[in-house]
Design an enzyme around this catalytic site. Structure first.
Site, mmCIF file in Angstrom:
data_model
loop_
_atom_site.group_PDB
_atom_site.id
_atom_site.type_symbol
_atom_site.label_atom_id
_atom_site.label_comp_id
_atom_site.label_asym_id
_atom_site.label_seq_id
_atom_site.Cartn_x
_atom_site.Cartn_y
_atom_site.Cartn_z
ATOM 1 N N GLU A 1 0.657 -1.350 -2.202
ATOM 2 C CA GLU A 1 0.223 -2.026 -1.247
ATOM 3 C C GLU A 1 -0.937 -1.082 -0.260
ATOM 4 O O GLU A 1 -0.783 -0.678 0.866
ATOM 5 C CB GLU A 1 1.418 -2.225 0.053
ATOM 6 C CG GLU A 1 2.493 -2.987 -0.619
ATOM 7 C CD GLU A 1 3.618 -2.922 0.370
ATOM 8 O OE1 GLU A 1 4.390 -3.772 0.224
ATOM 9 O OE2 GLU A 1 3.910 -1.868 1.073
ATOM 10 N N CYS B 1 -11.692 3.541 31.784
ATOM 11 C CA CYS B 1 -11.577 4.464 32.702
ATOM 12 C C CYS B 1 -10.037 5.626 32.489
ATOM 13 O O CYS B 1 -9.122 5.487 32.840
ATOM 14 C CB CYS B 1 -11.052 3.827 34.089
ATOM 15 S SG CYS B 1 -12.436 3.008 34.641
ATOM 16 N N TYR C 1 -7.668 -0.713 10.733
ATOM 17 C CA TYR C 1 -7.084 -0.112 11.964
ATOM 18 C C TYR C 1 -7.894 0.064 12.974
ATOM 19 O O TYR C 1 -7.813 0.805 14.086
ATOM 20 C CB TYR C 1 -6.311 1.074 11.760
ATOM 21 C CG TYR C 1 -5.280 0.933 10.560
ATOM 22 C CD1 TYR C 1 -4.190 0.031 10.699
ATOM 23 C CD2 TYR C 1 -5.271 1.609 9.405
ATOM 24 C CE1 TYR C 1 -3.391 -0.016 9.721
ATOM 25 C CE2 TYR C 1 -4.721 1.222 8.224
ATOM 26 C CZ TYR C 1 -3.671 0.347 8.430
ATOM 27 O OH TYR C 1 -2.770 0.544 7.506
HETATM 28 C C1 LIG Z 1 0.985 0.339 6.660
HETATM 29 C C2 LIG Z 1 1.475 -0.076 5.431
HETATM 30 C C3 LIG Z 1 0.733 0.029 4.321
HETATM 31 C C4 LIG Z 1 -0.633 0.249 4.082
HETATM 32 O O1 LIG Z 1 -0.857 1.751 4.414
HETATM 33 P P1 LIG Z 1 -2.407 2.152 4.306
HETATM 34 O O2 LIG Z 1 -2.152 3.699 4.790
HETATM 35 O O3 LIG Z 1 -3.457 1.329 5.067
HETATM 36 O O4 LIG Z 1 -2.798 2.002 2.871
HETATM 37 C C5 LIG Z 1 1.545 -0.390 3.147
HETATM 38 N N1 LIG Z 1 2.878 -0.829 3.186
HETATM 39 C C6 LIG Z 1 3.529 -0.728 4.238
HETATM 40 C C7 LIG Z 1 4.979 -0.998 4.486
HETATM 41 C C8 LIG Z 1 2.928 -0.246 5.378
HETATM 42 O O5 LIG Z 1 3.622 -0.205 6.541
#
Ligand SMILES: *Cc1c(COP(=O)(O)O)cnc(C)c1O
Length: 432
Positions: A290, A361, A390
């Site tokens: 992912e 601020c 992000y």
């Molecule tokens: C945030 C997250 C990702 C992606 O993380 P990256 O650092 O953007 O690659 C994948 N899986 C889960 C469960 C996450 O919380």
């Protein structure tokens, strides 16, 4: 300084992205502006998809949409054939509105509400990644009520400590995410889910953190999870068909960041899957990953207009820009580093180090801690690199700042994918 994707310095000495001169973009769309290099996002999608292939291991690449999500991005991810992970009703709603194929959506989160689970069941979302026992029961009740079957993974915590910032490391033993592989109760939960009539237990998920540079951390995670698969089989006689290893692949922000080669890493990872499976004498599970940041971060550049510069009595050099921590929170939140340039004066000589700060601020309203710049003048255009992940997704209306527009650039043309917020937008939920 590193330029990614289609980003170049053109013959006028201006920064150009996707064949579009940033000076023209600023004229057309104003500042602050998030510019996304569409070709580079697509290349990153293809890099992951094409590298994560093996004859023996079934694989799937899922884009972690919390990094950057909107309707255009859903469409792009679908066109590139990746799956999509969502972590809230809002992200799910966006995916549904974009007509993202529901069977390729994965729904994450450590505290999905009953309404969110109901929404997922109603729309036949492909897979729910369960976080805990309560959620497993809640989902089972919803499925029973509606006579719907749903695929589930269980998120577990393998207790790994990856070398990254504390806020983005998610798998130490005290992490809030998942059920521990060291807990006896987790075996029982797996068995319970597997036995359930309406829950199709597919396997396990783990995610060890973000912005990780050590390949070894992922290999260690794989080893622990493969061993755990065998332990689960031995203890409660449940076969694990799928193993989702999460994301967290580190990217370049500044000099000194050393991301590994994704192509080599993914090939090695799949070889290790094969070796571990044969060593443990277990069937080879399907492997899912992912990536979020690694797909989009380097494709994003934020453009700001310079206002004043200030040398403090203490000797610090500030350059003020027309954005803030409201559109760029990672420096304040994670002490993150960035590279910045003056986009209209790319060939001018560097004068010294500036701290780039915004309009909020807060003393902590720092965008770039150390920017090596020519002496900035009012109305210069300051570009901050690697803001694709992000940034928009973590933006806020603090100080009632309006969110910048997001544009996609490609082959010399540009299009708005998220409009700039207006003052009217700021008050749309106010009741007098
Ligand atoms: C945030 C997250 C990702 C992606 O993380 P990256 O650092 O953007 O690659 C994948 N899986 C889960 C469960 C996450 O919380």
């Amino acid at each position: 300084m590193k330029l990614f994707g289609t980003t170049i310095i053109n013959e006028k000495g201006h920064l150009e992205i996707g064949g579009c001169c940033t000076m023209e973009l600023v004229k057309k769309y104003q500042t602050p502006l998030y510019v996304m290099d569409e070709a580079h996002i697509r290349n990153q999608c293809r890099l992951f998809k094409e590298s994560f292939i093996s004859d023996k291991v079934d694989t799937e690449v899922i884009y972690a949409s919390k990094a950057f999500l909107n309707l255009a991005m859903c469409k792009l991810i679908n066109e590139e054939g990746l799956s999509l992970d969502v972590v809230s009703g809002g992200e799910l709603y966006t995916a549904l509105k974009a007509h993202f194929p529901v069977e390729r959506i994965y729904f994450h989160g450590n505290n999905k509400t009953e309404e969110e689970l109901h929404m997922a069941v109603k729309h036949d979302i492909g897979t729910i990644v369960l976080d805990n026992q309560y959620e497993a029961h809640l989902l089972s009740e919803i499925c029973e009520k509606h006579h719907k079957h749903i695929n589930v993974l269980l998120r577990v915590n393998p207790g790994i400590e990856a070398h990254t910032h504390e806020y983005i490391s998610t798998t130490k033993n005290d992490s809030k995410f998942g059920e521990s592989i060291f807990s006896e109760a987790t075996f029982e939960l797996i068995k319970w889910i597997d036995d359930h009539e309406f829950l199709n237990f597919r396997g396990l998920h783990s995610h060890i953190g973000s912005q990780i540079f050590e390949r070894e951390s992922f290999y260690r995670q794989l080893g622990i999870m493969m061993t755990y698969i065998k332990t689960v089989k031995q203890n409660v006689n449940v076969c694990i068909d799928e193993l989702n290893l999460g994301g967290g692949f580190g990217i370049y922000y500044v000099d000194g960041d050393t991301p590994f080669d994704i192509n080599i890493f993914l090939k090695e990872l799949l070889e290790k899957v094969e070796n571990d499976a044969s060593g443990l004498n277990i069937p080879i599970p399907k492997i899912l990953i992912e990536p979020g940041r690694a797909i989009v971060a380097n494709s994003g550049t934020t453009l700001y207009k310079v206002g004043s510069t200030k040398k403090t009595y203490g000797g610090k050099h500030y350059v003020f820009v027309d954005g803030s921590m409201a559109d760029h929170i990672r420096t304040a939140l994670y002490d993150a580093d960035y590279e910045a340039v003056l986009a209209n004066r790319m060939n001018d000589e560097i004068e010294e180090n500036y701290t780039v700060t915004g309009k909020c601020c807060e003393s902590g309203d720092i965008l770039v801690k150390t920017a090596k710049l020519p002496k900035p003048n009012p109305k210069d255009i300051l570009a901050v690199f690697s803001t694709g992940a992000y940034h928009y997704s973590m933006s806020s209306n603090y100080n009632l700042m309006t969110r910048p527009a997001v544009i996609f650039v490609k082959d010399g043309s540009s299009r708005v994918v998220v409009k700039r917020e207006t003052y009217t937008d700021l008050l749309r939920n106010n009741i007098e």
